[in-house]
Design an enzyme around this catalytic site. Structure first.
Site, PDB file in Angstrom:
ATOM      1  N   GLY A 304      28.325  65.275 120.540  1.00 39.32           N
ATOM      2  CA  GLY A 304      29.179  64.399 119.754  1.00 39.32           C
ATOM      3  C   GLY A 304      29.440  63.045 120.353  1.00 39.32           C
ATOM      4  N   GLY A 306      27.290  60.570 120.666  1.00 42.16           N
ATOM      5  CA  GLY A 306      26.555  59.505 119.993  1.00 42.16           C
ATOM      6  C   GLY A 306      25.143  59.300 120.488  1.00 42.16           C
ATOM      7  N   LYS A 307      24.496  60.326 121.029  1.00 42.01           N
ATOM      8  CA  LYS A 307      23.134  60.168 121.542  1.00 42.01           C
ATOM      9  C   LYS A 307      22.141  59.897 120.413  1.00 42.01           C
ATOM     10  CE  LYS A 307      23.273  64.226 123.515  1.00 42.01           C
ATOM     11  NZ  LYS A 307      24.679  64.613 123.257  1.00 42.01           N
ATOM     12  N   HIS A 522      60.143  80.790 124.994  1.00 43.49           N
ATOM     13  CA  HIS A 522      58.840  80.635 125.648  1.00 43.49           C
ATOM     14  C   HIS A 522      58.384  79.178 125.593  1.00 43.49           C
ATOM     15  CE1 HIS A 522      54.833  82.386 126.865  1.00 43.49           C
ATOM     16  NE2 HIS A 522      54.476  81.165 126.460  1.00 43.49           N
ATOM     17  N   GLU A 523      58.408  78.591 124.392  1.00 39.59           N
ATOM     18  CA  GLU A 523      57.987  77.196 124.254  1.00 39.59           C
ATOM     19  C   GLU A 523      58.978  76.255 124.923  1.00 39.59           C
ATOM     20  OE1 GLU A 523      55.094  76.522 123.292  1.00 39.59           O
ATOM     21  OE2 GLU A 523      54.672  78.570 122.640  1.00 39.59           O
ATOM     22  N   HIS A 526      58.129  75.745 128.602  1.00 35.91           N
ATOM     23  CA  HIS A 526      57.093  74.730 128.819  1.00 35.91           C
ATOM     24  C   HIS A 526      57.664  73.325 128.669  1.00 35.91           C
ATOM     25  CE1 HIS A 526      53.748  77.498 129.122  1.00 35.91           C
ATOM     26  NE2 HIS A 526      54.058  78.074 127.961  1.00 35.91           N
ATOM     27  N   ASP A 598      48.025  81.684 129.030  1.00 40.13           N
ATOM     28  CA  ASP A 598      48.612  80.881 130.109  1.00 40.13           C
ATOM     29  C   ASP A 598      48.148  81.384 131.474  1.00 40.13           C
ATOM     30  OD1 ASP A 598      50.027  79.292 128.382  1.00 40.13           O
ATOM     31  OD2 ASP A 598      51.829  80.533 128.433  1.00 40.13           O
TER      32      ASP A 598
END
EC number: 3.4.24.-
Length: 736
Positions: A304, A306-307, A522-523, A526, A598
């Site tokens: 992806g 751009g070759k 939990h979130e 973080h 995690d």
């Protein structure tokens, strides 16, 4: 509930030699042609060859390139010849024979009626042995109920010993003197009568069509089938097209020209190819000093980047034909096809020189020889050998440049990479922030943007995105705006599209209040660590709305691109990854399956710190693991033995365990210190489900994380080592 995911031959075909004049060879030359005629023909051939040389020389003077035609007797000139007329007729006759046999098998012969005398016919009617008759004019054709023994008069006269033949179907002719009582006689004996008027006789044309129609249909079907197979190539190409190249030719006059204006964000790679374009446009500029163009340019980069677009841009800028083919299209089940297609591809390029050949995914046929086949050369190796021969310096190929793309350069054969074949290697890297903004400008040329849509901010929010990723992002945003019946694409559309790509689409999932609360903590773990750790990536969004395989998401991204990472940053990243599990243990005192991803990613990062980056005091500066990047230099082979002893392996495990344990304790220590902010944030998440950066800062009362070098480092951060958005993706929650 979450994980901190980094978004990140058979032998060559036989050659048949024919004299220039097929009928003048051997005895034919002795008896059929005089010496004067032979000399005239030789003079004509010499003159014709001289004219051809002069034409080729004039072409070279005009274009600066050698003629694409090969000399007589060279392998290239015998690559592919038209089928001789004799062979074409042979195939035609063979098809007719097969057709005749098929018709004979599929349509068996009907029983032919036997001509019998009229008196015999009337006698059998009287016996009641005639089942049915069909009358057409003076001819009666019918069938006996039971077969009779009959011998024709001429057979009796010739050989009376011949046995009589059994007759079931017969035909007879009614005498010119009409038998007026025949009809009643037939009816009285129960004979079924059928008749057809004479004027309904089949026309000659109808007879011809009826006789030859099926055969012509079979021939037409075979012709269509062979042409179809020849066009498709491969196994379907059959006898006529099996060795033909499947390359697609792009002429710049036939469609929109791709130029360097369509390429953005990869300026370094683009600059490397400018000289190639200049050589194709003005060869004498370089050849006058003895220079030659690179025969091959290898484009190396992640998918992806751009070759392929770069290769098309080179052809567009130079204004030459562009032949594109995937390496996987060379090889088929039949041995020798790959090498034949390589020869055909280069032959086509020579005929249209100057030209560019582009081979995508070169590693499909360019792998180092000896790694695949056991006990003999494989088809892939024969194809590679043919490519090496075509690109060798012994053959004249001025005006033809080979571009190839791969994302695994380390597996390529060394002979393929030597100077004289692929002279240059151009690395196409992922774009930086400036490059991403330039790419977005290219992809939004035809997209109406709202005033609040900032491409600069979008470029900053998409570190690690390739050109293809950015194009997909613009397309998703345009589709979202269309679904909302908008006239332009707004910043909200881009943000939603980005979240859909990075985090996954929202999915309806009915969760209990207890599950929502656990996911929120939990979130929240973080997010809090992302706010209090020095140098942490900014927390942009936290949500407990299920997305993809995640039950909740913590979305972080850096303010700028990062290319080098300190040990403190990496340790802080592990601490951030373990924040969700640490929050669950502090609040609930139990563990769930939500931290699976995690833990997996934290373990992988700690393992790389120990085995690749020399960040272990116990093991020191030793690399104990191969490079893992499969795009710019992965392992040289598969299944190789580990390069260290069992004792070293135990030491590695011990160091990884130590780093994980220390990071886990540090995460719990920080969350206990900020327990109040954790509770407030979790409560807000349960109520609102999704919070952006400003809402998080307002609810917790915490400022953004300070820079990594600002004061004491209580915990470095929970950022992303690859400078991509750090995403916490919880797994499936365990039973409540």
């Amino acid at each position: 509930m979450d994980s901190n995911v980094d978004s990140q031959r058979v032998p060559d075909g036989q050659i048949f030699f024919r004299p220039v004049h097929p009928g003048i060879s051997g005895k034919d030359m002795e008896s059929g042609t005089s010496d004067g005629q032979q000399r005239k023909m030789m003079e004509f051939e010499i003159s014709e060859e001289a004219d051809m040389r002069l034409t080729r020389q004039q072409t070279q003077n005009r274009t600066g390139f050698a003629s694409a035609d090969t000399k007589q007797g060279s392998p290239e000139g015998a690559d592919r010849k038209k089928m001789p007329p004799g062979k074409a007729w042979l195939w035609f006759v063979l098809i007719l024979i097969v057709n005749f046999l098929m018709v004979r098998l599929l349509i068996p012969d009907a029983e032919q009626p036997v001509m019998v005398p009229y008196t015999l016919f009337k006698g059998e009617v009287g016996k009641g042995n005639v089942k049915e008759i069909f009358s057409r004019g003076d001819t009666i054709t019918g069938r006996f109920k039971e077969e009779i023994a009959y011998q024709a008069a001429e057979e009796k006269a010739g050989d009376s010993r011949k046995a009589s033949k059994a007759v079931t179907t017969f035909t007879t002719t009614v005498p010119s003197f009409v038998d007026p009582g025949l009809e009643a006689f037939l009816i009285s004996n129960g004979v079924e009568i059928s008749a057809k008027p004479i004027h309904e006789e089949r026309s000659p044309w109808a007879t011809i069509v009826y006789s030859f129609g099926p055969g012509l249909l079979f021939i037409a079907f075979y012709i269509w089938l062979f042409r179809r197979m020849a066009q498709q190539g491969g196994l379907g190409g059959g006898i006529m097209g099996i060795g033909k190249s499947k390359a697609r030719r792009y002429d710049q006059e036939e469609g929109r020209k791709v130029t360097f204006d369509d390429v953005a964000g990869i300026d370094e790679a683009e600059n490397e190819l400018v000289e190639i374009v200049d050589f194709l446009k003005d060869p004498p500029k370089y050849t006058r000093l003895g220079g030659t163009a690179p025969k091959g340019v290898l484009l190396v980069g992640a998918p992806g980047t751009g070759k392929t677009l770069l290769a098309k841009a080179v052809a567009g800028e130079a204004g030459v034909p562009f032949f594109s083919m995937s390496a996987a299209e060379f090889v088929e089940m039949i041995v020798g096809v790959g090498a034949a297609r390589v020869r055909d591809l280069f032959k086509q390029a020579r005929e249209h020189a100057p030209a560019i050949i582009f081979i995508d995914e070169l590693d499909a046929i360019g792998r180092a020889r000896g790694q695949v086949a056991i006990g003999g050369a494989s088809e892939q190796e024969q194809t590679l050998n043919q490519i090496l021969t075509e690109m060798d310096g012994f053959s004249s190929r001025e005006g033809i440049i080979v571009l190839a793309a791969t994302n695994q350069p380390d597996v390529l054969d060394k002979a393929l990479l030597r100077p004289g074949r692929f002279d240059r290697r151009v690395v196409v890297n992922l774009p930086d922030k400036v490059g991403r903004e330039a790419i977005l400008k290219v992809h939004t040329r035809s997209v109406p943007l709202a005033k609040d849509a900032s491409l600069g901010e979008l470029a900053a929010a998409t570190p690690g995105f390739s050109g293809a990723d950015l194009r997909n992002l613009v397309n998703e945003a345009a589709l979202m705006a269309a679904r909302r019946d908008q006239d332009d694409v707004r910043a909200r559309d881009f943000l939603d599209a980005l979240e859909k790509i990075v985090l996954g689409p929202e999915r309806p999932l009915l969760l209990s209040h207890a599950d929502k609360e656990r996911i929120a903590y939990h979130e929240g773990g973080h997010a809090i660590l992302g706010l209090v750790a020095h140098g942490a990536d900014r927390v942009h969004r936290v949500t407990i709305v299920p997305r993809g395989q995640a039950l909740g998401v913590t979305y972080q991204r850096p303010d700028s691109d990062r290319y080098n990472y300190t040990e403190a940053y990496l340790r802080a990243k592990i601490v951030g990854m373990l924040g969700g599990r640490a929050a669950e243990e502090i609040v609930y005192g139990t563990r769930t399956t939500g931290a699976e991803s995690d833990i997996e990613q934290a373990t992988g990062l700690a393992h790389r710190m120990v085995t690749r980056w020399g960040m272990s005091e116990r093991l020191g500066l030793i690399q104990l693991a191969p490079r893992e990047n499969p795009y710019l230099g992965g392992p040289a082979g598969y299944g190789s033995a580990r390069p260290f002893s069992d004792g070293t392996a135990e030491a590695i495990d011990a160091e990884v365990i130590r780093i994980i344990a220390e990071s886990h304790e540090e995460a719990k220590r920080l969350l206990r210190a900020y327990r109040k902010q954790l509770d407030v944030l979790a409560e807000a998440l349960v109520a609102q489900e999704t919070l952006d950066e400003q809402e998080i800062l307002r609810i917790t009362g915490l400022p953004p994380a300070p820079a990594l070098d600002a004061g004491k480092l209580p915990v470095p951060d929970g950022g992303d080592k690859n400078a991509e958005p750090s995403v916490s993706l919880p797994g499936v929650a365990g039973p409540s």
